[in-house]
Design a protein around this motif. Structure first.
Motif, PDB file in Angstrom:
ATOM      1  N   PRO A  97     -36.055 -39.424 -16.560  1.00  0.00           N
ATOM      2  CA  PRO A  97     -36.044 -39.657 -18.012  1.00  0.00           C
ATOM      3  C   PRO A  97     -35.278 -40.417 -18.454  1.00  0.00           C
ATOM      4  O   PRO A  97     -35.719 -41.066 -19.645  1.00  0.00           O
ATOM      5  CB  PRO A  97     -36.170 -38.058 -18.811  1.00  0.00           C
ATOM      6  CG  PRO A  97     -36.489 -37.276 -17.460  1.00  0.00           C
ATOM      7  CD  PRO A  97     -35.583 -37.489 -16.489  1.00  0.00           C
ATOM      8  N   ASP A  98     -33.963 -39.807 -18.058  1.00  0.00           N
ATOM      9  CA  ASP A  98     -33.029 -41.077 -19.239  1.00  0.00           C
ATOM     10  C   ASP A  98     -33.223 -42.012 -18.631  1.00  0.00           C
ATOM     11  O   ASP A  98     -32.986 -42.770 -20.067  1.00  0.00           O
ATOM     12  CB  ASP A  98     -31.288 -40.529 -18.288  1.00  0.00           C
ATOM     13  CG  ASP A  98     -31.451 -38.961 -18.256  1.00  0.00           C
ATOM     14  OD1 ASP A  98     -31.529 -38.305 -20.061  1.00  0.00           O
ATOM     15  OD2 ASP A  98     -30.107 -38.619 -17.871  1.00  0.00           O
ATOM     16  N   VAL A  99     -33.601 -42.694 -17.968  1.00  0.00           N
ATOM     17  CA  VAL A  99     -33.966 -44.772 -17.854  1.00  0.00           C
ATOM     18  C   VAL A  99     -34.642 -44.929 -18.861  1.00  0.00           C
ATOM     19  O   VAL A  99     -34.976 -46.021 -19.263  1.00  0.00           O
ATOM     20  CB  VAL A  99     -34.024 -44.318 -15.731  1.00  0.00           C
ATOM     21  CG1 VAL A  99     -34.603 -46.448 -15.794  1.00  0.00           C
ATOM     22  CG2 VAL A  99     -32.501 -44.440 -15.162  1.00  0.00           C
ATOM     23  N   ALA A 100     -35.877 -44.146 -18.103  1.00  0.00           N
ATOM     24  CA  ALA A 100     -37.135 -44.671 -18.970  1.00  0.00           C
ATOM     25  C   ALA A 100     -37.250 -43.938 -20.667  1.00  0.00           C
ATOM     26  O   ALA A 100     -36.816 -45.211 -21.952  1.00  0.00           O
ATOM     27  CB  ALA A 100     -38.537 -43.704 -19.350  1.00  0.00           C
ATOM     28  N   ALA A 101     -35.659 -43.371 -21.327  1.00  0.00           N
ATOM     29  CA  ALA A 101     -35.668 -42.849 -22.534  1.00  0.00           C
ATOM     30  C   ALA A 101     -34.834 -44.302 -23.538  1.00  0.00           C
ATOM     31  O   ALA A 101     -34.940 -44.860 -24.005  1.00  0.00           O
ATOM     32  CB  ALA A 101     -34.781 -41.818 -22.688  1.00  0.00           C
ATOM     33  N   ALA A 102     -34.151 -45.028 -22.362  1.00  0.00           N
ATOM     34  CA  ALA A 102     -33.417 -45.566 -22.371  1.00  0.00           C
ATOM     35  C   ALA A 102     -33.549 -46.885 -22.514  1.00  0.00           C
ATOM     36  O   ALA A 102     -33.395 -48.064 -23.956  1.00  0.00           O
ATOM     37  CB  ALA A 102     -31.661 -45.959 -21.548  1.00  0.00           C
TER      38      ALA A 102
END
Length: 195
Positions: A97-102
């Motif tokens: 999720p961190d990658v998509a959120a960034a």
């Protein structure tokens, strides 16, 4: 002009860079930034055929999630978030999720960014207990103004999007939406330089 003969800045430390260097870099940055949707589409295609044990491959899951959100009348930014929510699966196995959120942060409202950043924990409500984990881990965020939005995203769009027989619009259908959403950042440290 090839990369070897292209104009380039001449500094060896940013501390000694000049305004002329940054004019050149800014032009190159703009050209590169405009190609972001193409790079995202290329990366999404890496999810095609990657099942990871699931009933459908990861790309189909993203497409189904976006299809469900679109058919439910969600706005384009939300639909693009649904499309990209698991984009990080390939590179960030332990924190996808961190990658998509960034990636989406500069382009969508804070509520949607928060939803994508936290969807992994909220989705865990449906399966963490099968792995000996706390399915109520999302409760630590109960006071967030984005809790209900994220809970709904997982319940209505993410969780049920593993059905081989469900409607799945093709990636080409979502491409114009993605290009519109990523056309201009609304939240970036570089915003002032872009205006």
């Amino acid at each position: 002009m090839t990369p070897e003969t292209a104009d380039r800045a001449t500094f060896t430390s940013i501390e000694t860079s000049s305004a002329a260097d940054w004019q050149l870099i800014a032009k190159e940055f703009g050209d590169f930034a405009r190609q972001l949707p193409d790079r995202i589409l290329t990366h999404l295609k890496l999810l095609d055929g990657d099942f990871g044990g699931f009933p459908i491959d990861r790309l189909t899951h993203c497409l189904q999630t976006a299809t469900r959100a679109h058919r439910d009348g969600r706005d384009e930014e939300y639909v693009v978030c649904a499309l990209l929510h698991d984009l990080g699966d390939v590179l960030a196995t332990y924190n996808h999720p961190d990658v998509a959120a960034a990636l989406i942060k500069p382009f969508v409202p804070e509520a949607y960014h928060w939803m994508v950043a936290h969807h992994g924990i909220f989705q865990g409500y449906y399966f963490f207990h099968h792995l000996g984990m706390d399915r109520d881990m999302r409760e630590q965020f109960r006071d967030s103004p984005h809790y209900a939005l994220t809970e709904e995203f997982c319940a209505k769009y993410d969780s049920p999007a593993f059905d081989p027989a469900a409607e799945t619009l093709p990636l080409a259908y979502f491409e114009p939406m993605l290009r519109r959403v990523f056309a201009q950042p609304r939240n970036s440290i570089y915003r002032a330089a872009l205006d």
